[in-house]
Design a protein around this motif. Sequence first.
Motif, PDB file in Angstrom:
ATOM      1  N   PHE A  61       0.854  -1.091   0.052  1.00 51.55           N
ATOM      2  CA  PHE A  61      -0.237  -0.049   0.076  1.00 51.55           C
ATOM      3  C   PHE A  61       0.808   1.100   0.121  1.00 51.55           C
ATOM      4  CE2 PHE A  61      -2.917   2.985   2.241  1.00 51.55           C
ATOM      5  CZ  PHE A  61      -3.942   3.236   1.123  1.00 51.55           C
ATOM      6  N   PRO A  62       1.008   1.912  -1.160  1.00 54.53           N
ATOM      7  CA  PRO A  62       2.102   3.141  -1.207  1.00 54.53           C
ATOM      8  C   PRO A  62       1.490   4.392  -0.939  1.00 54.53           C
ATOM      9  CG  PRO A  62       1.179   2.326  -3.482  1.00 54.53           C
ATOM     10  CD  PRO A  62       0.541   1.287  -2.558  1.00 54.53           C
ATOM     11  N   ILE A  63       0.986   4.677   0.273  1.00 51.66           N
ATOM     12  CA  ILE A  63       0.458   5.647   0.510  1.00 51.66           C
ATOM     13  C   ILE A  63       1.187   7.070   0.559  1.00 51.66           C
ATOM     14  CG2 ILE A  63       0.998   5.688   3.027  1.00 51.66           C
ATOM     15  CD1 ILE A  63      -2.549   6.681   1.904  1.00 51.66           C
ATOM     16  N   VAL A  64       2.295   7.082   0.821  1.00 52.16           N
ATOM     17  CA  VAL A  64       3.471   8.321   0.567  1.00 52.16           C
ATOM     18  C   VAL A  64       3.373   8.581  -0.863  1.00 52.16           C
ATOM     19  CG1 VAL A  64       5.498   9.355   1.194  1.00 52.16           C
ATOM     20  CG2 VAL A  64       4.307   7.875   2.920  1.00 52.16           C
ATOM     21  N   THR A  65       3.878   7.512  -1.534  1.00 51.41           N
ATOM     22  CA  THR A  65       4.019   7.542  -2.782  1.00 51.41           C
ATOM     23  C   THR A  65       2.778   8.119  -3.730  1.00 51.41           C
ATOM     24  OG1 THR A  65       5.611   5.765  -2.997  1.00 51.41           O
ATOM     25  CG2 THR A  65       4.622   6.361  -5.111  1.00 51.41           C
ATOM     26  N   SER A  66       1.616   7.683  -3.405  1.00 48.89           N
ATOM     27  CA  SER A  66       0.527   8.177  -3.837  1.00 48.89           C
ATOM     28  C   SER A  66       0.411   9.738  -3.486  1.00 48.89           C
ATOM     29  CB  SER A  66      -0.746   7.295  -3.305  1.00 48.89           C
ATOM     30  OG  SER A  66      -0.624   5.906  -3.506  1.00 48.89           O
ATOM     31  N   ILE A  67       0.628  10.235  -2.396  1.00 51.97           N
ATOM     32  CA  ILE A  67       0.398  11.537  -2.065  1.00 51.97           C
ATOM     33  C   ILE A  67       1.351  12.464  -3.066  1.00 51.97           C
ATOM     34  CG2 ILE A  67       0.859  13.268  -0.183  1.00 51.97           C
ATOM     35  CD1 ILE A  67      -0.328  10.861   1.704  1.00 51.97           C
ATOM     36  N   ILE A  68       2.639  11.926  -3.150  1.00 55.16           N
ATOM     37  CA  ILE A  68       3.638  13.006  -3.681  1.00 55.16           C
ATOM     38  C   ILE A  68       2.999  12.742  -5.273  1.00 55.16           C
ATOM     39  CG2 ILE A  68       5.922  12.646  -4.521  1.00 55.16           C
ATOM     40  CD1 ILE A  68       6.803  11.499  -1.794  1.00 55.16           C
ATOM     41  N   VAL A  69       2.832  11.572  -5.907  1.00 54.79           N
ATOM     42  CA  VAL A  69       2.198  11.719  -7.143  1.00 54.79           C
ATOM     43  C   VAL A  69       1.159  12.541  -7.455  1.00 54.79           C
ATOM     44  CG1 VAL A  69       1.299  10.200  -9.025  1.00 54.79           C
ATOM     45  CG2 VAL A  69       3.401   9.494  -7.671  1.00 54.79           C
ATOM     46  N   SER A  70       0.124  12.558  -6.406  1.00 49.24           N
ATOM     47  CA  SER A  70      -1.102  13.525  -6.438  1.00 49.24           C
ATOM     48  C   SER A  70      -0.642  14.929  -6.466  1.00 49.24           C
ATOM     49  CB  SER A  70      -1.962  13.271  -5.297  1.00 49.24           C
ATOM     50  OG  SER A  70      -2.990  14.224  -5.311  1.00 49.24           O
ATOM     51  N   ILE A  71       0.594  15.287  -5.575  1.00 52.08           N
ATOM     52  CA  ILE A  71       0.759  16.552  -5.414  1.00 52.08           C
ATOM     53  C   ILE A  71       1.542  17.263  -6.769  1.00 52.08           C
ATOM     54  CG2 ILE A  71       2.604  18.358  -4.367  1.00 52.08           C
ATOM     55  CD1 ILE A  71       1.846  16.834  -1.633  1.00 52.08           C
ATOM     56  N   LEU A  72       2.529  16.298  -7.275  1.00 49.20           N
ATOM     57  CA  LEU A  72       3.190  16.558  -8.528  1.00 49.20           C
ATOM     58  C   LEU A  72       2.188  16.815  -9.741  1.00 49.20           C
ATOM     59  CD1 LEU A  72       6.223  14.249  -8.269  1.00 49.20           C
ATOM     60  CD2 LEU A  72       6.319  16.625  -8.157  1.00 49.20           C
ATOM     61  N   LEU A  73       1.136  15.836  -9.866  1.00 48.57           N
ATOM     62  CA  LEU A  73       0.289  16.045 -10.895  1.00 48.57           C
ATOM     63  C   LEU A  73      -0.641  17.222 -10.815  1.00 48.57           C
ATOM     64  CD1 LEU A  73      -0.957  12.353 -11.446  1.00 48.57           C
ATOM     65  CD2 LEU A  73       0.550  13.798 -13.007  1.00 48.57           C
ATOM     66  N   SER A  74      -0.830  17.659  -9.589  1.00 47.97           N
ATOM     67  CA  SER A  74      -1.582  18.924  -9.306  1.00 47.97           C
ATOM     68  C   SER A  74      -1.238  20.146  -9.836  1.00 47.97           C
ATOM     69  CB  SER A  74      -2.139  18.836  -7.828  1.00 47.97           C
ATOM     70  OG  SER A  74      -2.952  17.780  -7.365  1.00 47.97           O
ATOM     71  N   VAL A  75       0.214  20.144  -9.229  1.00 47.52           N
ATOM     72  CA  VAL A  75       0.897  21.304  -9.980  1.00 47.52           C
ATOM     73  C   VAL A  75       1.327  21.148 -11.426  1.00 47.52           C
ATOM     74  CG1 VAL A  75       3.424  21.996  -9.780  1.00 47.52           C
ATOM     75  CG2 VAL A  75       2.337  21.528  -7.581  1.00 47.52           C
ATOM     76  N   ILE A  76       1.438  19.989 -11.974  1.00 51.00           N
ATOM     77  CA  ILE A  76       1.841  20.090 -13.529  1.00 51.00           C
ATOM     78  C   ILE A  76       0.370  20.617 -14.015  1.00 51.00           C
ATOM     79  CG2 ILE A  76       1.887  18.530 -15.514  1.00 51.00           C
ATOM     80  CD1 ILE A  76       3.738  16.868 -13.582  1.00 51.00           C
ATOM     81  N   PHE A  77      -0.779  20.057 -13.670  1.00 52.66           N
ATOM     82  CA  PHE A  77      -1.958  20.243 -14.350  1.00 52.66           C
ATOM     83  C   PHE A  77      -2.274  22.011 -14.031  1.00 52.66           C
ATOM     84  CE2 PHE A  77      -2.972  15.680 -14.799  1.00 52.66           C
ATOM     85  CZ  PHE A  77      -2.533  15.807 -15.907  1.00 52.66           C
ATOM     86  N   TYR A  78      -1.993  22.556 -12.819  1.00 50.15           N
ATOM     87  CA  TYR A  78      -2.052  23.897 -12.626  1.00 50.15           C
ATOM     88  C   TYR A  78      -1.344  24.553 -13.741  1.00 50.15           C
ATOM     89  CZ  TYR A  78      -1.595  28.344 -10.293  1.00 50.15           C
ATOM     90  OH  TYR A  78      -1.595  29.739  -9.916  1.00 50.15           O
ATOM     91  N   PHE A  79      -0.094  24.301 -13.979  1.00 45.05           N
ATOM     92  CA  PHE A  79       0.864  25.341 -14.457  1.00 45.05           C
ATOM     93  C   PHE A  79       0.163  24.968 -15.910  1.00 45.05           C
ATOM     94  CE2 PHE A  79       4.132  25.393 -11.284  1.00 45.05           C
ATOM     95  CZ  PHE A  79       4.140  26.720 -11.067  1.00 45.05           C
ATOM     96  N   ILE A  80      -0.266  23.942 -16.658  1.00 43.44           N
ATOM     97  CA  ILE A  80      -0.534  23.509 -17.773  1.00 43.44           C
ATOM     98  C   ILE A  80      -1.785  24.592 -18.128  1.00 43.44           C
ATOM     99  CG2 ILE A  80      -1.649  21.927 -19.400  1.00 43.44           C
ATOM    100  CD1 ILE A  80       0.273  20.127 -18.374  1.00 43.44           C
ATOM    101  N   GLY A  81      -2.826  24.482 -17.105  1.00 46.91           N
ATOM    102  CA  GLY A  81      -3.990  25.221 -17.000  1.00 46.91           C
ATOM    103  C   GLY A  81      -3.566  26.673 -17.161  1.00 46.91           C
ATOM    104  N   ARG A  82      -2.838  26.967 -16.405  1.00 45.79           N
ATOM    105  CA  ARG A  82      -2.721  28.515 -16.179  1.00 45.79           C
ATOM    106  C   ARG A  82      -2.019  29.261 -17.561  1.00 45.79           C
ATOM    107  NH1 ARG A  82      -2.161  32.113 -11.756  1.00 45.79           N
ATOM    108  NH2 ARG A  82      -0.518  33.967 -12.149  1.00 45.79           N
ATOM    109  N   PHE A  83      -1.000  28.500 -18.368  1.00 46.60           N
ATOM    110  CA  PHE A  83      -0.347  29.099 -19.465  1.00 46.60           C
ATOM    111  C   PHE A  83      -1.040  28.570 -20.668  1.00 46.60           C
ATOM    112  CE2 PHE A  83       3.176  28.863 -16.125  1.00 46.60           C
ATOM    113  CZ  PHE A  83       3.291  30.338 -15.915  1.00 46.60           C
TER     114      PHE A  83
END
Length: 65
Positions: free
Chosen positions: A42-64
């Motif tokens: 059960f990769p709970i910490v890995t899931s949280i880190i991947v979720s944060i990274l994807l949120s940041v990536i999609f935020y920047f894609i949507g912003r620009f």
Amino acid sequence: MEISKLLMTLGGILLLIGVIWQFVGRLPGDFVFKKGNVTFYFPIVTSIIVSILLSVIFYFIGRFK
């Protein structure tokens, strides 16, 4: 034309994450339960880190966009 650039960027990011993951392995906080011949991972910490990274990536894609 824009979707192709987006897919190539996301593919490159996923490739980079995959290469890094090979060297890092499991993170502290990822749970592994072994009982006999059954293993539950059960990769709970890995899931949280991947979720944060994807949120940041999609935020920047949507912003620009």
